[in-house]
Design a protein around this motif. Structure first.
Motif, PDB file in Angstrom:
ATOM      1  N   PRO B 198      30.991  46.343  43.203  1.00  0.00           N
ATOM      2  CA  PRO B 198      32.086  46.590  44.151  1.00  0.00           C
ATOM      3  C   PRO B 198      31.652  46.421  45.596  1.00  0.00           C
ATOM      4  O   PRO B 198      30.539  46.779  45.955  1.00  0.00           O
ATOM      5  CB  PRO B 198      32.480  48.040  43.885  1.00  0.00           C
ATOM      6  N   PRO B 227      39.512  40.174  43.738  1.00  0.00           N
ATOM      7  CA  PRO B 227      39.427  41.555  43.278  1.00  0.00           C
ATOM      8  C   PRO B 227      38.005  42.077  43.426  1.00  0.00           C
ATOM      9  O   PRO B 227      37.047  41.313  43.353  1.00  0.00           O
ATOM     10  CB  PRO B 227      39.834  41.464  41.811  1.00  0.00           C
ATOM     11  N   GLY B 228      37.894  43.373  43.658  1.00  0.00           N
ATOM     12  CA  GLY B 228      36.574  43.971  43.810  1.00  0.00           C
ATOM     13  C   GLY B 228      36.298  44.430  45.229  1.00  0.00           C
ATOM     14  O   GLY B 228      35.217  44.925  45.528  1.00  0.00           O
TER      15      GLY B 228
ATOM     16  N   LYS C  85      52.009  41.104  37.504  1.00  0.00           N
ATOM     17  CA  LYS C  85      53.269  40.948  38.248  1.00  0.00           C
ATOM     18  C   LYS C  85      54.227  40.002  37.508  1.00  0.00           C
ATOM     19  O   LYS C  85      54.768  39.064  38.103  1.00  0.00           O
ATOM     20  CB  LYS C  85      53.024  40.430  39.673  1.00  0.00           C
ATOM     21  N   ASN C 236      48.744  47.485  44.532  1.00  0.00           N
ATOM     22  CA  ASN C 236      47.703  46.696  43.880  1.00  0.00           C
ATOM     23  C   ASN C 236      46.977  47.501  42.801  1.00  0.00           C
ATOM     24  O   ASN C 236      45.792  47.831  42.923  1.00  0.00           O
ATOM     25  CB  ASN C 236      46.709  46.169  44.925  1.00  0.00           C
ATOM     26  N   TYR C 238      46.181  46.419  39.896  1.00  0.00           N
ATOM     27  CA  TYR C 238      45.173  45.554  39.290  1.00  0.00           C
ATOM     28  C   TYR C 238      43.834  45.672  40.020  1.00  0.00           C
ATOM     29  O   TYR C 238      42.794  45.877  39.415  1.00  0.00           O
ATOM     30  CB  TYR C 238      45.668  44.100  39.306  1.00  0.00           C
ATOM     31  N   TYR C 242      40.311  47.129  38.595  1.00  0.00           N
ATOM     32  CA  TYR C 242      39.164  46.223  38.590  1.00  0.00           C
ATOM     33  C   TYR C 242      37.929  46.901  39.196  1.00  0.00           C
ATOM     34  O   TYR C 242      36.853  46.891  38.629  1.00  0.00           O
ATOM     35  CB  TYR C 242      39.550  44.982  39.386  1.00  0.00           C
ATOM     36  N   ILE C 243      38.126  47.491  40.390  1.00  0.00           N
ATOM     37  CA  ILE C 243      36.994  48.120  41.072  1.00  0.00           C
ATOM     38  C   ILE C 243      36.486  49.324  40.288  1.00  0.00           C
ATOM     39  O   ILE C 243      35.286  49.499  40.099  1.00  0.00           O
ATOM     40  CB  ILE C 243      37.405  48.560  42.497  1.00  0.00           C
TER      41      ILE C 243
ATOM     42  N   TYR H 208      51.555  39.794  48.609  1.00  0.00           N
ATOM     43  CA  TYR H 208      52.469  40.931  48.378  1.00  0.00           C
ATOM     44  C   TYR H 208      51.907  42.113  49.135  1.00  0.00           C
ATOM     45  O   TYR H 208      50.885  42.013  49.809  1.00  0.00           O
ATOM     46  CB  TYR H 208      52.581  41.208  46.866  1.00  0.00           C
TER      47      TYR H 208
END
Lengths: 255, 255, 255, 255, 255, 255, 255, 255
Positions: B198, B227-228, C85, C236, C238, C242-243, H208
């Motif tokens: 992360p 992402p991350g 989404k 968010n 997602y 993820y993190i 978004y």
């Protein structure tokens, strides 16, 4: 100077021919691209890649670091050293240490250039007011160093637009134009409507009240109803000079 | 030191066994959690609850209050005392009164630590420019105090991204990463795309013009297409160091 | 599957040994990393680099492109296919073509997973209100697919904070936490103050009036007075899943 | 002092009975309501209308005008003179001229009160941090002058919310509450969730980075998910003290 | 109904006397405060704590969840059930299932109240325009349910302020006032200047152009030059009615 | 002085009759409209075109340029020289060089006028507070120089609106009105509702907290629910005086 | 019709002479100024006070209320009835009930006028693009009803500014000008620089991308570097027509 | 076609030689520059002045006006007719009337071109994601019509930046580049760092949450730390294609 691609290939082939280990090759490649100063990693490959070495923005850097970076650039015998957003007192200190540097006070630019290039290809440089001149001068130094011819036309904003019209010959027949304005930032749209070359619009923080420190001018320029206008950051004369030079050099066959 | 849960239970059972009245129990419980200084209520339970004592932000506090709070922390024999956003002149005054404090000028951090912990687990610490270093150093002190090993890599922003690539071994194989950038704030997305850990992104107020004092960098990081990446406040090196340490300690089995 | 580094080295050495020309080598390297579909370049190297393949955001893509991308992923026998989404009618169309896909309506997520992983390591998942649940469910699917154990606790916002306190065992002793809130977005700060693990805060667009579609919640979370909170984009789920998974997997020794 | 309605009626009836011309009546009515100082029109009717005389905000006024206004108020034998947002050096100058004025440095308030009223009815006054205290003290002076009893509880923000819980008796059973916080501004929502009286929330500019000088705290409070919270301007301790006093006086039967 | 404190103490003492285990005690305590519905945790302690049960905002909740929550409230024999921001079609569906609910179309409020309380204490309710009436009606229902007497005065904005003056008796001598306005939002300041009670200002999204959906009105009210005005969210009639009722009930000795 | 149209025609006809070449004609035309000073292009045609010569804004210009411009204006024997936004120390320096200039300190205006015009036609000039007076005075000088009669009424904001009512004769029967206010900026709407002439509203940066340096007042005025209000920039007294004069002169038959 | 001042005086004197009680007098005065419809308070005094009766904005009002208000205006035999922002379907419904109403579709205006006034005095009405015409037409109807002569010049924006120049005779020699533009909103500054009368600038929401629904145009106009420009709300053609008419009527000696 | 300067001179000389009156000359000159359609003034001189005729933006125009404008352009035998932002249903209607028009659905562009020009000079056209393709296609059509060769490279955003690297040959050696990205908008900076030609950055509204409809991407690009990037409006593919073509044509010696 030997071409970098050749040196790169030469290293690869030395590895291919077992004259270098993989790690030795990587270290040697690294030294072609980066000068590691601990607190800074100079991008010494930029000139090859982009045609112009890295400029240094003084704002936000402490004096001791600035001196180390500039010293390194002189040590490397760079043909051009360019430092922007330099306040007068900082400039004085730096010039004391590096007497080859030249300070342009209005432009707040410090620079050194080994040999002055011939100035070819016309770039028009227009401001709405006289308070926009410092930004214009930053653009001018940036572009002149790179060998562009600059045609300045200052203080011809839309409050009296005939000042622009009556100087039409100054901005016709150019390769690119830089138009600089604060307040409502309308001048770039206006000039763009009259010419056949791209306009780099530079908003400035000139104005007061609800000008939001130049954000209104910036958004006005972004929303220009005239195609042919693109925009850089508020007070970013350097960026505008850089882009206009890029275009100019390509057209003049030097880019 | 006796475990707080035990002391808590002990008080409850004393009340249960009528050795304490209800009010006496409450007062004693209170003193386990809060140090009431009138103008401040120190959260003395934080170390137990969160693993790390309360840090003090100097900004916005007057000197006399700062001195009282720090004095109280030393009186309580805290193992760690950490004060952030301390300007140089304030630091000097505080160090005069509390000579055990160490001042890190770039980081604007004052701290005292009873014994230096072993530094385990790697956290990568990357800045886009050299002007972002003060924020990085705030993160670094915060994380090192907590026993994390920091691998710094400064001034490798996207203007010359090979500077990052060619130093890939510095930021691979870490437990967490802190990536710090001003202007458009693009570097965290970039690093995140290359690693499996992360990234804590820290926007800075470095830049000028329409950077909105770091808000543009912040919103850019928030809208990362990679992402991350999660984000902390502008210039919040302390927060980033804190989170990265938390993750690192859990992974290293110390958290 | 053969290790990518080995295949990469093998290609380099084939070139070194003149079994491949330079161009042939580059083309073969390219095919290890990118699947060129003309309108899209799939990042087929992402799983190796980051531990998880590329997810697809349905929003903004037209149906025919979505189908082509998903088809390609199934053709490549990806172990996991994740699309976020996805509105209900689009989901229906896609499920008709790809019957292996599972649709989670509240989460608006479509996914396929070859084999369900064991769920290890606890991630707390907390929402302020019941209107925040869709975002939470997006996070949940994302993290569960990656083998994390999720402990949900929904509708415990600060209007009646005892709802959180009385469920303390649900969010204690986790590896990471996801806290989701709209309106003023205060819940993440609150939870963070009670735990020793990192909180990923997710602002939502839940609310009305001057909530600026979640921007107020986002900025509130960014300005958290509690260290240990980092923030992702509005809605968010997602990204948060993820993190949190990344952290959890590292702690559980799988990352 | 004769009731204003009586004096008003008396003037009307004098006109009705032809003891005054219409213009004479209007002039006399005017002098009941306004003190015309040329550069300022003092609202001398405010006490009758609203229960409390006009306060003077020092910020934005030049010293010479401040002195004239204060002099006029003393000349008029006002029972209360209240000046807010007074910097220390200005306060010193004013105290030199008007030795009856008392300066509260933290509150940046100057005031004179003929006789100290009994303080009835409890108003809780809570801050998130110690940096919020100046705003709290402005509220406190404002409310105490009006005869309210203030129960302060400072530095009990949500980073360690047990500090609030363990002091519950301090803010229970009040008539109104003032809750002051910077950064994310979450404390007012939190307190409101625990009490049955109205909370006046005061955002402060305390914080840094993307706090937008208190606007984030303000909007957070406005978007509170807890009913019972209303909001005044950033750093407006005076306004909060004013409203809480109004409520308190009505409840105590004095308003 | 038995007092909650008594039941709480009773449980504690049962544990003290070993009639309950610690865990049994906690479970029983929990059931006094929270109704866990999985997707929602009802705050069933709110009436005791704050004087009024939790209201439900329909916006953002799906129909099936709304029905479950309302069903639960009726099952619990709540004396009052209040649902806000209910669109007409949703209201119809809910009334079909729960015929005891009453729908106020302009207010977009659904409610059930076991017995109608006597309406005591006057709250003035003033709107600038007729388009602000829906927000006013939301406030009105909220306050009337709680036993307040509402005196409405609609469409008296500052474009013709004599409409307000000539109706002065309608808003004089109240305990609290709710003033609702869109566009520039000036009316609350104006009313506040004339009365001796607190004004709850409600901005609305009424207007067009650069009204920023009510944010301009909100910020105008926040910056009111008249003390005595506090502000709630745009279109938050419920919140305003709630606060005004709180004040009113305290003054009338019922709070 | 010969009419410009005549001189223009004369030049055209000279070219028509071959007494001048085309280029000679253009150069001569140019000199009728612009005074080229290199760093500034004075719009010397403005008086003819717009009825009033160009004013100079001192802010943002360096002293040496200001002196050159003013010197040029005196050299050209302009009947009026007007410089706005002049700080006291700059004013002193300029007055030393140009002793004919008069400095109005509150207005921050420097001006010279050959002969004082008769002041005809009434313009009402109203401020909400005494801190708004500097902006009002800038408007006043601007309008008086142009021969307008100004009726000032200061410090009559809506906190005590009877101060306005009781001075109704001061602002009735005017040709135009200038209304100046900071904070929520409500006064212009209010005045406009009472009169039959156009109101030029001037927002000021007076206020604090979330006033956004006058932007809130500006947007409030823009969203006025009262027709007849138009708005100029924050603190733009000059602009308001200019417009009001234009209207006044037309009505008085001088424009 | 009898003069209102006379009727007012007559009532006062009846009270003075005891022909009316005070309350009877007040009630009779009230009926001169306000028509109380419960949900609306019509300002029936506006024509006397401001020269033009209240216009009705349809947007935000429900149909049944609109019909009641319009009905009342016809019942009162108002000479002019003006309703703005009326969508086509609403207009149709209203015209069915009130066949005397005329609908201007582009302007979205409904109106009735007893007798068409002579149109005197020229107001120039200029738009940047053809998409701005609806706003212009709203202004046109508003001003023509009030007896102004409108000279329209549409689609002459700065992308081809010669379109403006070549039509110079259309906008010279006017009493006032309305200039309407979206996007960057530069046209009003431009026109103002060429004329000696006041320009009312109307920003429109025409544009896309970062035009912020007209806010960029608005702020651009507010920051105009050309004196003589004042600004109304985005798309507020009615307001611009109203102000221009006010000025025009005064100049033509009718105001 | 006869040169416009010649026709212009010819008219002037006809007037000089008294073959035309002044007014006749002006009318004839006018018809060379503007086509007056009442609701629109076509800038028929634009091709001469800027090298490319006026394009028509469909958005915001009603169908009947669009048809009239397009009809006029065909009547005038323009070599190129270009209409942007055309929704599918509008396109269908227009194609029915003007069958020579070609519709590019992804680009939302309608165009007619008499003869297809040879495509010279390379412009790189790069998007971050596949959702950005519609904007790219608008740029592509714009530039191809003007005779530029476009090299597209889509979906190579920074989440997997090797996709860009491995396609380096596609964007090297160009005359100009268009880089299009939503979300954080980082790709243009990245590409600019690798090339020696100017980058026109186009932010898109793709994304978004807190992407502010593309404003975040726009401001990120404006704050680029890499010189050589200038920015156009959100989703303004047309503008980017226009500028890139201008540059390209100059370099290729056609501009």
């Amino acid at each position: 100077m030997e071409n970098i691609q050749d040196r790169f290939n030469s290293l690869w082939h030395k590895w291919k021919n077992d004259e270098l280990t993989f790690n030795e090759m990587i270290e040697k490649i690294k030294s072609l691209f980066v000068e590691d100063m601990g607190f800074a990693n100079l991008d010494i490959d930029r000139k090859r890649r982009r045609g112009f070495p890295e400029a240094i923005m003084a704002e936000g850097k402490i004096l001791v670091d600035l001196k180390k970076i500039i010293g390194k650039l002189f040590d490397r015998n760079e043909e051009i050293v360019l430092i922007t957003k330099v306040k007068k007192d900082i400039a004085k200190e730096l010039c004391d240490d590096f007497p080859d540097l030249i300070y342009k006070e209005r432009a707040k630019v410090l620079y050194y250039q080994e040999k002055v290039p011939e100035r070819l290809g016309k770039i028009s440089l227009i401001t709405a007011g006289s308070a926009d001149i410092p930004v214009a001068e930053e653009a001018r130094v940036t572009a002149e160093i790179r060998g562009s011819y600059i045609e300045p036309l200052y203080d011809v904003g839309i409050a009296g637009i005939h000042r622009l019209y009556l100087n039409r010959e100054k901005f016709q027949n150019a390769n690119a134009g830089i138009v600089i304005a604060g307040m409502e930032g309308a001048l770039p749209s206006f000039v763009a409507g009259l010419v056949d070359y791209p306009i780099i619009a530079v908003p400035t923080s000139v104005g007061y009240g609800a000008n939001l420190n130049g954000l209104v001018a910036l958004l006005g320029m972004i929303n220009s109803c005239v195609p042919g206008v693109s925009v850089v950051n508020v007070d970013n004369g350097y960026g505008a000079g850089y882009i206009a030079s890029m275009i100019n050099r390509k057209i003049e066959g030097r880019g």
